[in-house]
Design an enzyme around this catalytic site. Sequence first.
Site, PDB file in Angstrom:
ATOM      1  N   HIS A 172       6.184  11.697  45.296  1.00  0.00           N
ATOM      2  CA  HIS A 172       5.687  12.589  46.358  1.00  0.00           C
ATOM      3  C   HIS A 172       6.695  12.819  47.483  1.00  0.00           C
ATOM      4  O   HIS A 172       6.484  13.679  48.333  1.00  0.00           O
ATOM      5  CB  HIS A 172       4.385  12.028  46.935  1.00  0.00           C
ATOM      6  CG  HIS A 172       3.244  12.113  45.971  1.00  0.00           C
ATOM      7  ND1 HIS A 172       2.341  13.155  45.975  1.00  0.00           N
ATOM      8  CD2 HIS A 172       2.885  11.324  44.942  1.00  0.00           C
ATOM      9  CE1 HIS A 172       1.462  12.978  44.994  1.00  0.00           C
ATOM     10  NE2 HIS A 172       1.774  11.872  44.351  1.00  0.00           N
ATOM     11  N   ASP A 381      10.754  16.066  54.097  1.00  0.00           N
ATOM     12  CA  ASP A 381       9.365  15.936  53.639  1.00  0.00           C
ATOM     13  C   ASP A 381       9.300  16.361  52.180  1.00  0.00           C
ATOM     14  O   ASP A 381       9.824  17.431  51.837  1.00  0.00           O
ATOM     15  CB  ASP A 381       8.464  16.858  54.477  1.00  0.00           C
ATOM     16  CG  ASP A 381       7.089  16.267  54.712  1.00  0.00           C
ATOM     17  OD1 ASP A 381       6.648  15.448  53.887  1.00  0.00           O
ATOM     18  OD2 ASP A 381       6.457  16.636  55.725  1.00  0.00           O
TER      19      ASP A 381
HETATM   20  P1  ADQ Z   1       2.223  12.544  53.775  1.00  0.00           P
HETATM   21  O1  ADQ Z   1       3.536  12.107  54.275  1.00  0.00           O
HETATM   22  O2  ADQ Z   1       1.057  11.723  54.135  1.00  0.00           O
HETATM   23  O3  ADQ Z   1       2.232  12.755  52.184  1.00  0.00           O
HETATM   24  P2  ADQ Z   1       1.445  15.432  54.260  1.00  0.00           P
HETATM   25  O4  ADQ Z   1       1.851  16.179  53.059  1.00  0.00           O
HETATM   26  O5  ADQ Z   1       1.772  16.088  55.548  1.00  0.00           O
HETATM   27  O6  ADQ Z   1       2.100  14.028  54.389  1.00  0.00           O
HETATM   28  O7  ADQ Z   1      -0.118  15.192  54.199  1.00  0.00           O
HETATM   29  C1  ADQ Z   1      -0.831  14.645  55.274  1.00  0.00           C
HETATM   30  C2  ADQ Z   1      -2.325  14.764  54.993  1.00  0.00           C
HETATM   31  O8  ADQ Z   1      -3.008  14.051  56.026  1.00  0.00           O
HETATM   32  C3  ADQ Z   1      -2.823  16.196  55.029  1.00  0.00           C
HETATM   33  O9  ADQ Z   1      -3.775  16.377  54.014  1.00  0.00           O
HETATM   34  C4  ADQ Z   1      -3.466  16.329  56.414  1.00  0.00           C
HETATM   35  O10 ADQ Z   1      -4.573  17.204  56.463  1.00  0.00           O
HETATM   36  C5  ADQ Z   1      -3.915  14.914  56.688  1.00  0.00           C
HETATM   37  N1  ADQ Z   1      -3.870  14.640  58.144  1.00  0.00           N
HETATM   38  C6  ADQ Z   1      -2.813  14.766  58.958  1.00  0.00           C
HETATM   39  N2  ADQ Z   1      -3.166  14.461  60.222  1.00  0.00           N
HETATM   40  C7  ADQ Z   1      -4.469  14.144  60.194  1.00  0.00           C
HETATM   41  C8  ADQ Z   1      -5.428  13.740  61.187  1.00  0.00           C
HETATM   42  N3  ADQ Z   1      -5.103  13.589  62.478  1.00  0.00           N
HETATM   43  N4  ADQ Z   1      -6.685  13.481  60.784  1.00  0.00           N
HETATM   44  C9  ADQ Z   1      -7.019  13.602  59.487  1.00  0.00           C
HETATM   45  N5  ADQ Z   1      -6.178  13.997  58.509  1.00  0.00           N
HETATM   46  C10 ADQ Z   1      -4.922  14.256  58.856  1.00  0.00           C
HETATM   47  C11 ADQ Z   1       3.149  12.501  51.107  1.00  0.00           C
HETATM   48  C12 ADQ Z   1       4.540  13.101  51.258  1.00  0.00           C
HETATM   49  C13 ADQ Z   1       4.441  14.600  51.518  1.00  0.00           C
HETATM   50  C14 ADQ Z   1       3.658  15.285  50.407  1.00  0.00           C
HETATM   51  C15 ADQ Z   1       2.337  14.565  50.150  1.00  0.00           C
HETATM   52  C16 ADQ Z   1       1.657  15.081  48.891  1.00  0.00           C
HETATM   53  O11 ADQ Z   1       5.233  12.454  52.314  1.00  0.00           O
HETATM   54  O12 ADQ Z   1       5.734  15.180  51.601  1.00  0.00           O
HETATM   55  O13 ADQ Z   1       3.368  16.615  50.788  1.00  0.00           O
HETATM   56  O14 ADQ Z   1       2.535  13.162  49.976  1.00  0.00           O
HETATM   57  O15 ADQ Z   1       2.511  14.999  47.799  1.00  0.00           O
END
Ligand code: ADQ
Length: 490
Positions: A172, A381
Amino acid sequence: MEAPAPASIRAGRLIVVSNRAPFRVIQQGAAQRIEATVGGVATTFLHLLERHGGLWIAWSGGVETPAPLKVPPGDPRFAIHFLGLSERQIARYYWGMCNRGLWPLMHLMPLNCHLTTRDWNDYREVNGLFAARCLGQLGAGDTVWIQDFHLALMPALVRRSRPSAPVGLFWHVPFPPADILKILPWYQELLRGMLGADLIGFHTGAYASAFLDCCEKLLGATVEREQGWVRGPSGATRVGSYPIGVPVDFFRKLSAAPKVRRRLAQVRRGVHVERIVLGVDRLDYTKGLVRRLQAFERFLEENPEYHRRVTLVQIAVPSRTRVPEYLNLTRQVEELVAQIVTRFSSEGWLPVRYLYRQYDPEVLVAYYLAADVALVTPLADGMNLVAKEYVAARSDEGGVLVLSELAGAAVELSDALLVNPYNIDEVARQLKRALELDPGQRRQRMRKLRLAVERNTLTRWSQSFLHALRAARAANNLTPARAGPARRGP
Ligand code: ADQ
């Protein structure tokens, strides 16, 4: 409409294995409390398994091993089997190797890396525990889908005991070039562990290609670049790019739900400003919050006409709070917010609203709908789901996405206003441009972004990964040398 469940899922059980599950069970005396966790992998597979069913194996988040959790409780679609870890394993595997070793390494930030043999030994041990738990559940016809860098050694461990089971690995996060991966003293073991999988998926062609380079340069493996195969004496691994999607229907429905519309009205009343700029992130140094805040400060310095008219709402969910780098970041972000507020606010106007907490998807979607501009500016990311969720929620075709060109999402979402997140002046300039885009252009860009997100939903992503996994397994079964329990890979 999203497609129905892929045949490859219906054939046997899908066993998903990841470090964390979307829920944590907290025992309080005789009573149990279920708490939601936050993160891209948890969010994704919750949607997927709710729809398709299966089994999920994950660390409980502590030393305890709660009984399997059926989700949803009334009409279960899948069960989460938890694994408890010892305090030592939690400290060394999770906080040490995963959060302070592999995470910064994969995100090209070696100066944040802390790499110790002690932590690696526990990383190896915990990968063994996950593999053993998975093997205990693995029936004929089941498919194993391992998630992310926490479990890089697991594919080879499953393969050794069950040579004919389809084993997939999805990575990921980004994958670094060979010169960076070499910083990890155990890079060969990591690569060989990954190569136990029939298929390894990455979000972009660039990450897949970096992985192939590493196999060639650091393992001396035979790499077929065009088709994406790594061949070794006892097996072959297919490597490809499978950009993750979001559950578009879920966000479309939520954006029209009365509860969300009520919340949207509340958000607008509460923030009470002409234009809202939004940031939503786990509080992680890869997400670029510090530079984003500096860019917003620069924007306010250079554009006094926007004072009292624009507010940045930054939602940050606490993350990895025991790691010193994250504690520093939390302090830095709070100080910057205070500095901007002190410098620019005036009666009735707060330039930044900082919401340090976790929200339900309904509330996040209300903020997505309220945002005239979403500022998604990670320094690195794998994909970034927030960018895609924002687009998926905007059925009204409103809003402008300003997106880091260093996020995997930039490949598909090239109709966003792309920025270099390290270049504060450029981010400030593009923010102004986003606020001033004429309505026709704004709609046209959002329409194209929505087409990109709708083309590649979460279900399509899982379908294409699982179909490719079956094909890779079938190709391996055809080659007698690959059927035996010998060590695979070079
Ligand atoms: P993450 O690094 O966790 O994932 P991201 O892809 O931005 O990052 O996903 C974050 C998730 O958390 C989103 O679904 C978002 O809605 C949720 N979120 C963020 N802030 C929040 C809050 N305050 N309250 C509730 N929910 C919140 C890892 C990798 C990424 C990749 C994903 C999926 O680091 O690059 O996109 O996996 O493969």
